[in-house]
Structures are given as structure tokens and as C-alpha cells.
Design a protein around this motif. Structure first.
Motif, short mmCIF file in Angstrom:
data_model
loop_
_atom_site.label_atom_id
_atom_site.label_comp_id
_atom_site.label_asym_id
_atom_site.label_seq_id
_atom_site.Cartn_x
_atom_site.Cartn_y
_atom_site.Cartn_z
N UNK A 57 50.99 25.30 0.36
CA UNK A 57 49.82 24.38 0.35
C UNK A 57 50.25 22.98 -0.34
N UNK A 58 49.24 22.03 -0.05
CA UNK A 58 49.65 20.65 -0.49
C UNK A 58 49.66 20.79 -2.17
N UNK A 59 48.96 21.64 -2.77
CA UNK A 59 48.94 21.78 -4.19
C UNK A 59 50.32 22.41 -4.71
N UNK A 60 50.92 23.40 -3.90
CA UNK A 60 51.99 24.14 -4.36
C UNK A 60 53.21 23.25 -4.06
N UNK A 61 53.10 22.37 -2.97
CA UNK A 61 54.24 21.28 -2.45
C UNK A 61 54.32 20.28 -4.07
#
Length: 120
Positions: A57-61
């Protein structure tokens, strides 16, 4: 999630035991919005057909998670394990189930680990 569907992946001549169209339909049905299942041009690991890349996900990236590459994905049970992991959060958010470790492959050398979408 990116599903390779070019020269070897998705090719009935190379993997006749896999219903490639049904595999893609199953992924799309199992991962509705906000998830995204897309197809890609050749990912340059043809010996590992069928190849699927799961994106964080963008947050995990933002905190360092990277795409995870899977090869020899043909069995519907692997597809179910992949979709469950993605729904649980995927790379950087959910622990990779041990059974999926058997399907891990390295990203091709010289790539930035990000597959190109068909049409890009």
C-alpha cells in the motif's frame, strides 16, 4: 497486484494445466476496490511463469515496504493464499504466510522492482 500476461505467463502452450482467464477473473473478483489487479507486459522471468507481483500500500511503501514477486503461480490454492494475504494488508503490513514463501522469486536483476503495465 500485477499479473504478467505477455509471452509466457498466461500462455496455454507453456502452462496448459492452468486456466489463465479464470485465474485472472478470480483475482479480480477476490480483490475488489480499493485493491487493483492489473496485467503487465513481460516481466523478464519467463522460466517462472505465471508471475504475480504484490505491491505494498502507499502507506507501507512510505515506510520501506517493497513489491513481492511470486513465480510458478498456477494452483488455485496459491491464488487464494495470495488474495488472503493482500486483503490482510500485504507487503509491509501483514506477515507473509509460510506457504507463500515457497513461491517467492527475486525481482529480475536491473529492475527497480516495479513492473510496467500493459499500455504504458
Amino acid at each position: 497486484m500485477t499479473v504478467c500476461r505477455d509471452c509466457c505467463c498466461g500462455n496455454a502452450a507453456k502452462r496448459p494445466e492452468v486456466d489463465h482467464a479464470a485465474q485472472l477473473q478470480h483475482l479480480q473478483a477476490a480483490l475488489p476496490a480499493p485493491h487493483r489487479v492489473r496485467t503487465s507486459l513481460c516481466l523478464d522471468v519467463c522460466e517462472q511463469a505465471n508471475v504475480i507481483v504484490v505491491h505494498p500500500t502507499p502507506a507501507a511503501r512510505r515506510v520501506g515496504a517493497r513489491p513481492v514477486w511470486f513465480g510458478l503461480v498456477g494452483d488455485p490454492a496459491i491464488i487464494d493464499d495470495l488474495t488472503n494475504w493482500v486483503r490482510d494488508g500485504g507487503p509491509g503490513s501483514a506477515e507473509l504466510p509460510a506457504i507463500l514463501e515457497l513461491s517467492l522469486i527475486p525481482a529480475p536483476a536491473g529492475t527497480n522492482q516495479l513492473p510496467r503495465e500493459a499500455g504504458e
